[in-house]
Design a protein around this motif. Sequence first.
Motif, PDB file in Angstrom:
ATOM      1  N   ALA A   6     -55.638  55.897 -18.461  1.00 17.31           N
ATOM      2  CA  ALA A   6     -55.993  54.527 -18.806  1.00 17.31           C
ATOM      3  C   ALA A   6     -57.504  54.388 -18.775  1.00 17.31           C
ATOM      4  CB  ALA A   6     -55.349  53.564 -17.800  1.00 17.31           C
ATOM      5  N   SER A   7     -57.979  53.174 -19.083  1.00 17.50           N
ATOM      6  CA  SER A   7     -59.416  52.942 -19.027  1.00 17.50           C
ATOM      7  C   SER A   7     -59.896  53.154 -17.602  1.00 17.50           C
ATOM      8  CB  SER A   7     -59.723  51.515 -19.489  1.00 17.50           C
ATOM      9  OG  SER A   7     -59.051  50.576 -18.684  1.00 17.50           O
ATOM     10  N   SER A   8     -61.087  53.704 -17.450  1.00 20.66           N
ATOM     11  CA  SER A   8     -61.564  54.128 -16.136  1.00 20.66           C
ATOM     12  C   SER A   8     -61.736  53.002 -15.124  1.00 20.66           C
ATOM     13  CB  SER A   8     -62.860  54.929 -16.279  1.00 20.66           C
ATOM     14  OG  SER A   8     -63.825  54.184 -16.980  1.00 20.66           O
ATOM     15  N   PRO A   9     -62.215  51.778 -15.496  1.00 20.43           N
ATOM     16  CA  PRO A   9     -62.362  50.747 -14.462  1.00 20.43           C
ATOM     17  C   PRO A   9     -61.039  50.389 -13.788  1.00 20.43           C
ATOM     18  CG  PRO A   9     -63.590  50.147 -16.432  1.00 20.43           C
ATOM     19  CD  PRO A   9     -62.744  51.323 -16.802  1.00 20.43           C
ATOM     20  N   LEU A  10     -59.990  50.147 -14.577  1.00 28.99           N
ATOM     21  CA  LEU A  10     -58.683  49.834 -14.001  1.00 28.99           C
ATOM     22  C   LEU A  10     -58.172  50.987 -13.152  1.00 28.99           C
ATOM     23  CD1 LEU A  10     -56.609  48.063 -16.816  1.00 28.99           C
ATOM     24  CD2 LEU A  10     -56.975  47.223 -14.502  1.00 28.99           C
ATOM     25  N   LEU A  11     -58.319  52.181 -13.666  1.00 33.51           N
ATOM     26  CA  LEU A  11     -57.798  53.364 -12.981  1.00 33.51           C
ATOM     27  C   LEU A  11     -58.510  53.589 -11.655  1.00 33.51           C
ATOM     28  CD1 LEU A  11     -55.618  55.413 -13.622  1.00 33.51           C
ATOM     29  CD2 LEU A  11     -57.352  56.860 -14.673  1.00 33.51           C
ATOM     30  N   ALA A  12     -59.826  53.435 -11.655  1.00 38.73           N
ATOM     31  CA  ALA A  12     -60.599  53.641 -10.432  1.00 38.73           C
ATOM     32  C   ALA A  12     -60.236  52.599  -9.373  1.00 38.73           C
ATOM     33  CB  ALA A  12     -62.093  53.587 -10.742  1.00 38.73           C
ATOM     34  N   LEU A  13     -60.100  51.337  -9.794  1.00 41.94           N
ATOM     35  CA  LEU A  13     -59.753  50.276  -8.850  1.00 41.94           C
ATOM     36  C   LEU A  13     -58.360  50.492  -8.263  1.00 41.94           C
ATOM     37  CD1 LEU A  13     -61.103  47.203 -10.864  1.00 41.94           C
ATOM     38  CD2 LEU A  13     -61.939  47.937  -8.620  1.00 41.94           C
ATOM     39  N   ALA A  14     -57.402  50.838  -9.125  1.00 42.66           N
ATOM     40  CA  ALA A  14     -56.036  51.069  -8.647  1.00 42.66           C
ATOM     41  C   ALA A  14     -55.957  52.307  -7.781  1.00 42.66           C
ATOM     42  CB  ALA A  14     -55.083  51.188  -9.840  1.00 42.66           C
ATOM     43  N   GLY A  15     -56.685  53.351  -8.153  1.00 39.94           N
ATOM     44  CA  GLY A  15     -56.637  54.598  -7.396  1.00 39.94           C
ATOM     45  C   GLY A  15     -57.088  54.424  -5.963  1.00 39.94           C
ATOM     46  N   ARG A  16     -58.115  53.606  -5.743  1.00 34.08           N
ATOM     47  CA  ARG A  16     -58.608  53.386  -4.383  1.00 34.08           C
ATOM     48  C   ARG A  16     -57.631  52.553  -3.552  1.00 34.08           C
ATOM     49  NH1 ARG A  16     -63.549  52.506  -7.111  1.00 34.08           N
ATOM     50  NH2 ARG A  16     -63.567  50.277  -6.632  1.00 34.08           N
ATOM     51  N   LEU A  17     -56.801  51.752  -4.234  1.00 39.36           N
ATOM     52  CA  LEU A  17     -55.798  50.954  -3.528  1.00 39.36           C
ATOM     53  C   LEU A  17     -54.516  51.737  -3.263  1.00 39.36           C
ATOM     54  CD1 LEU A  17     -56.200  47.621  -5.514  1.00 39.36           C
ATOM     55  CD2 LEU A  17     -56.713  47.912  -3.086  1.00 39.36           C
ATOM     56  N   ALA A  18     -54.403  52.921  -3.862  1.00 35.56           N
ATOM     57  CA  ALA A  18     -53.184  53.717  -3.721  1.00 35.56           C
ATOM     58  C   ALA A  18     -53.531  55.141  -3.303  1.00 35.56           C
ATOM     59  CB  ALA A  18     -52.409  53.717  -5.036  1.00 35.56           C
ATOM     60  N   PRO A  19     -54.004  55.333  -2.072  1.00 34.96           N
ATOM     61  CA  PRO A  19     -54.391  56.675  -1.636  1.00 34.96           C
ATOM     62  C   PRO A  19     -53.215  57.585  -1.323  1.00 34.96           C
ATOM     63  CG  PRO A  19     -54.627  55.122   0.178  1.00 34.96           C
ATOM     64  CD  PRO A  19     -54.255  54.313  -1.038  1.00 34.96           C
ATOM     65  N   ARG A  20     -52.026  56.976  -1.062  1.00 39.60           N
ATOM     66  CA  ARG A  20     -50.870  57.752  -0.625  1.00 39.60           C
ATOM     67  C   ARG A  20     -49.862  57.929  -1.754  1.00 39.60           C
ATOM     68  NH1 ARG A  20     -51.822  54.061   3.083  1.00 39.60           N
ATOM     69  NH2 ARG A  20     -50.072  52.775   2.378  1.00 39.60           N
ATOM     70  N   HIS A  21     -49.138  59.034  -1.664  1.00 39.68           N
ATOM     71  CA  HIS A  21     -48.035  59.284  -2.581  1.00 39.68           C
ATOM     72  C   HIS A  21     -46.952  58.238  -2.357  1.00 39.68           C
ATOM     73  CE1 HIS A  21     -45.760  61.802  -5.299  1.00 39.68           C
ATOM     74  NE2 HIS A  21     -44.739  61.831  -4.458  1.00 39.68           N
ATOM     75  N   GLY A  22     -46.351  57.754  -3.417  1.00 36.13           N
ATOM     76  CA  GLY A  22     -45.307  56.749  -3.306  1.00 36.13           C
ATOM     77  C   GLY A  22     -45.868  55.347  -3.481  1.00 36.13           C
ATOM     78  N   TYR A  23     -45.112  54.346  -3.006  1.00 35.43           N
ATOM     79  CA  TYR A  23     -45.540  52.954  -3.143  1.00 35.43           C
ATOM     80  C   TYR A  23     -46.577  52.606  -2.074  1.00 35.43           C
ATOM     81  CZ  TYR A  23     -41.762  52.073  -6.442  1.00 35.43           C
ATOM     82  OH  TYR A  23     -40.935  52.106  -7.540  1.00 35.43           O
ATOM     83  N   ASN A  24     -47.646  51.953  -2.505  1.00 37.65           N
ATOM     84  CA  ASN A  24     -48.698  51.496  -1.612  1.00 37.65           C
ATOM     85  C   ASN A  24     -48.715  49.971  -1.610  1.00 37.65           C
ATOM     86  OD1 ASN A  24     -50.851  54.004  -1.010  1.00 37.65           O
ATOM     87  ND2 ASN A  24     -49.618  54.279  -2.861  1.00 37.65           N
ATOM     88  N   ALA A  25     -48.579  49.385  -0.424  1.00 37.10           N
ATOM     89  CA  ALA A  25     -48.657  47.929  -0.306  1.00 37.10           C
ATOM     90  C   ALA A  25     -50.095  47.474  -0.519  1.00 37.10           C
ATOM     91  CB  ALA A  25     -48.158  47.492   1.066  1.00 37.10           C
ATOM     92  N   THR A  26     -50.262  46.210  -0.914  1.00 35.05           N
ATOM     93  CA  THR A  26     -51.592  45.615  -1.057  1.00 35.05           C
ATOM     94  C   THR A  26     -51.617  44.328  -0.229  1.00 35.05           C
ATOM     95  OG1 THR A  26     -51.158  44.114  -2.916  1.00 35.05           O
ATOM     96  CG2 THR A  26     -51.594  46.446  -3.460  1.00 35.05           C
TER      97      THR A  26
END
Length: 301
Positions: A6-26
């Motif tokens: 995907a576009s890098s801004p969205l991907l970078a923001l989501a990636g930092r919120l999901a450091p673990r394998h599986g579902y990550n709560a926010t």
Amino acid sequence: MNPQPASSPLLALAGRLAPRHGYNATPLPCIRILRSETILEDVPVLYRPGAVFVLQGSKQGFLNGEVYRYDADHYLAVSVPVPFRMASQASPEHPLLAIYFDFDLHLAAEIVTVLEGQVDHDEREKARSLVSSRMVPSIADVLQRLLHALHHPQELAILGPGLLRELHYRVLIGPQGGSLMVALRRNGTTGRIVQSLSLIRERYNEGLSVPELAATVGMSVPSYHAGFKSLTGNTPIQYIKALRLHEARLMIARRKGSIAAIAAEVGYASPAQFSRDFRRHFRRSPSEETQWMREHLGEPV
């Protein structure tokens, strides 16, 4: 199929919120982010009403002979809880990253009511439980602002409610939002079936019969059966069984009791029949499925 980034801004923001394998709560209970590195085939799922936005990798849903794509170019919207089969593509080099957004059904209904008075509707539009739509810039924009706010508590506290309201609105006026709005309006036959789904959700572990369900919403058995299959892609009996098995799956993963006790809690009189149905649905035994869930989806929450 190779996962598409995907576009890098969205991907970078989501990636930092999901450091673990599986579902990550926010910080927002209605938003989870999935990170997966594995190719999955023919996985039974049951999504809550809402939308899934895949930022990297791709998914396909299969229901009643139709294929629903959700990838970097498409998102999946869900108007009613519906069991279907899913496949996904990902790899360690390009993990799947997806935002799972649960509707606030009261807010969605409020927005639908406002839109009804301002937007012309095609009366022939058919309600659909699943809708795959092309991603549009307005949705990508609100997702980026929402992910940014999730990184900043003060911004989230002030702007979060408005961003969630906007995301509901953007999905409901999206390319195929009309099919969702027909389901969320809860008028006519569709409204009666949705009312029945709420009843099933509350009493799925009881001995519900199709004639009883039809009578509860004032429909004949043939009309109820046809309307139910049209909206959910399942017969009422298939739907109840899938709901029982998915609830049991979560209870087992959360170690809520013995297999026999959980089978009884979700409405099975026979633990042996439960085990047979569970293996037939998930293609694994309960213990094997629990291990699979922890490996691929993380600890259940």
